[in-house]
Design a protein around this motif. Sequence first.
Motif, PDB file in Angstrom:
ATOM      1  N   PRO A   1      -1.506  -4.149   4.775  1.00 42.13           N
ATOM      2  CA  PRO A   1      -1.045  -3.176   3.558  1.00 42.13           C
ATOM      3  C   PRO A   1      -0.356  -4.054   2.619  1.00 42.13           C
TER       4      PRO A   1
ATOM      5  N   ASP B   1      -0.498   4.219   0.704  1.00 41.78           N
ATOM      6  CA  ASP B   1      -1.276   4.821   2.032  1.00 41.78           C
ATOM      7  C   ASP B   1      -0.550   4.904   3.332  1.00 41.78           C
TER       8      ASP B   1
ATOM      9  N   SER C   1      -0.969   6.283   6.053  1.00 42.88           N
ATOM     10  CA  SER C   1      -1.726   6.023   7.150  1.00 42.88           C
ATOM     11  C   SER C   1      -1.850   4.573   7.334  1.00 42.88           C
ATOM     12  N   GLU C   2      -2.189   4.007   6.436  1.00 43.03           N
ATOM     13  CA  GLU C   2      -2.196   2.504   6.607  1.00 43.03           C
ATOM     14  C   GLU C   2      -0.990   1.872   6.967  1.00 43.03           C
TER      15      GLU C   2
ATOM     16  N   SER D   1      -0.322   2.536  10.633  1.00 47.65           N
ATOM     17  CA  SER D   1      -1.291   2.231  11.699  1.00 47.65           C
ATOM     18  C   SER D   1      -1.043   0.965  11.999  1.00 47.65           C
TER      19      SER D   1
ATOM     20  N   PRO E   1      -5.621  -2.792   9.378  1.00 43.88           N
ATOM     21  CA  PRO E   1      -4.834  -2.796   8.087  1.00 43.88           C
ATOM     22  C   PRO E   1      -4.097  -3.757   7.585  1.00 43.88           C
TER      23      PRO E   1
ATOM     24  N   SER F   1       0.863  -1.328  -0.122  1.00 39.81           N
ATOM     25  CA  SER F   1       0.117   0.059  -0.041  1.00 39.81           C
ATOM     26  C   SER F   1       0.922   1.271  -0.101  1.00 39.81           C
TER      27      SER F   1
END
Length: 633
Positions: free
Chosen positions: A164, A151, A153-154, A157, A162, A149
């Motif tokens: 990812p 992302d 924030s993912e 986290s 998540p 991922s």
Amino acid sequence: MMSNHGTDVTALESHVDVLIIGAGPAGSFLALALGRAGVHVRIVDKKEAKITSGHADGIQPRMIEVFQSYGLAERLLKEAAQLRVNAYYVSKPEGGIMRTILEPTVKGSRYPFEVTLAQSRIEDILRDAMEECGVYVEQPKVPISLSLSEDESELQSRSSEPYPVKIVLQRPSASTRVENGHNVHTNGAANTSTVLGSASGAAQDIVRAKYVVGADGAHSWVRSAVGIDMVGESTKFVWGVVDFVPESDFPDLRISCAIHTEHGNCMIIPREKDLIRVYVHLGDVEVGEDGRINRLQFGPDEILKVAQKCFYPYKLLAPQGFDWWTVYIVGQRVASSFSVKNRIFIVGDACHTHSPKAGQGMNASMNDAHNLAWKLAYVMRHWAPSTLLDTYEFERRKFAQDLIDFDKMFATLYSVTPKPGDKNHERFVEACNTYSAFVLGHGVQYEASTITDITHASIASGLVIGQRIPPGIIVQVANFRPYELHDLLPSDTRFKILILPGDASKPKQKAKLDAVAAEIDHPEGFLKRFTPAGAPDDTMFDIITISHTPCVAANTLVIPPRLQSHWSKSFMDAQTMCEGIGGNLYASYGVSDAGAIIVCRPDGYIGMVAALDDLAEIGKYFANFLHSTPVTA
């Protein structure tokens, strides 16, 4: 980040905490450690079945200690051959060879020997232990795509949601097998233009993982998929290896031998079940521009013929044939990175490759896993922030580079054919002695970091912060039974807090020890501050007291009840009354009568030491990398 694309075959989807690619020693060891820690782990391998012979075989004393910490040493030692003595041979002026040195293989270790056992048997030990935790190797399963991922924030986290990392796995169809990242049809013709996963009808498995670990060897698919480079080079040194049951009149066939002769160099390693392994330098062999050799020009018989020249006038025959053989080019490489975003990691040969002469390959690989396992467990339990995972690469990449630097020197000394009057053999023996602690694993040292605090090293001047804690015999106060300290430090993901109060029968030291006991329960002390809310006090920290009191003054009542969660937690550094052993721990650790506190990490390495009356320093140490539990009114 994306690798090879798969097909549109309907696939099942699943979620897992950690997916391990590769079930060799590194991957299997990691799966075992994580499985025991309660982590939801899966491990897959592209091979149709586990190996049955050959490959790595040497286990160094430090790795035996690690096996012991997992309760696996007894089986290992029962099956393996033990190497207790090294011999060195050189050419005699009148012809033939002669022994110049005979010396112990290991000095100053709990296990004063190395052991050899086929990699397949090592993997059996690990797999059997894995299965006790409900973890099984899935094979053959081949990774065909990987994505991470983007992302942030993912990625950051640590909640339960998540996952990812996405991996697509494929089970090859019955008409194909996988070799070196390509589909190979059973007629043996390599379909190198076909992307992995293109075999029709093969089932796919989409796995969404919190973490992925590539333990898939020197030609790691995971490493390639995430774009990590291997930095280093190959040499021109070509060696052959053969395993067989010998027929020979050579007198030192059952000890480790290094043989340097005018005809070439070779090495004997005794193995289990009457086997021996012979390494032979194959001399001037043409290496192609691609760094490869034509393996068709070699076979086990050709390798043995070269060895026979080195062994003259002794005979060396293989009447029962060969158990395994290979030819390889010595090379040294280290991965440019060991992780990506602290979500994808590589371990073992996927991140460092070198010659097998010093017996480091399997040991280094499993120690990578040993280092990473507890850190992953802490982060997934929300006991530590993800930055703890930074220390995996920080510690193990430095070790790998040190190993490569050593191997370059060692492999050269081993591969250069000695000439009359040169000192190559003497330099080789000197290097063996100089670097013995590093090779055996005792001298591996992690540099200062958030989890290795060298500030107060002088309090225990005999210890090296960042090295594994040395063994020693201590005596249980309640029943005078001797224990090896290492047996009290299992790999159970807990920090071991060793409180050494000096002679606790003396009023001054008794008062200090009582103060430690009182402070342990302080709401802002390390025990209450970092133990997860609602969890037992021994969830993360195992406290052991070792006083410097002679047996005649032993008294369990001297140790405050708060430091005896159980009567078995109280020990003394004293000589036993029956066996006459022990009584040297304080002296060997360099701890004075003023006492000390030693923090031993979950992997058995010394994290820090502090003065007996300085629990605040212990708290500061853990605050560097653990989450605090909120203090309630």
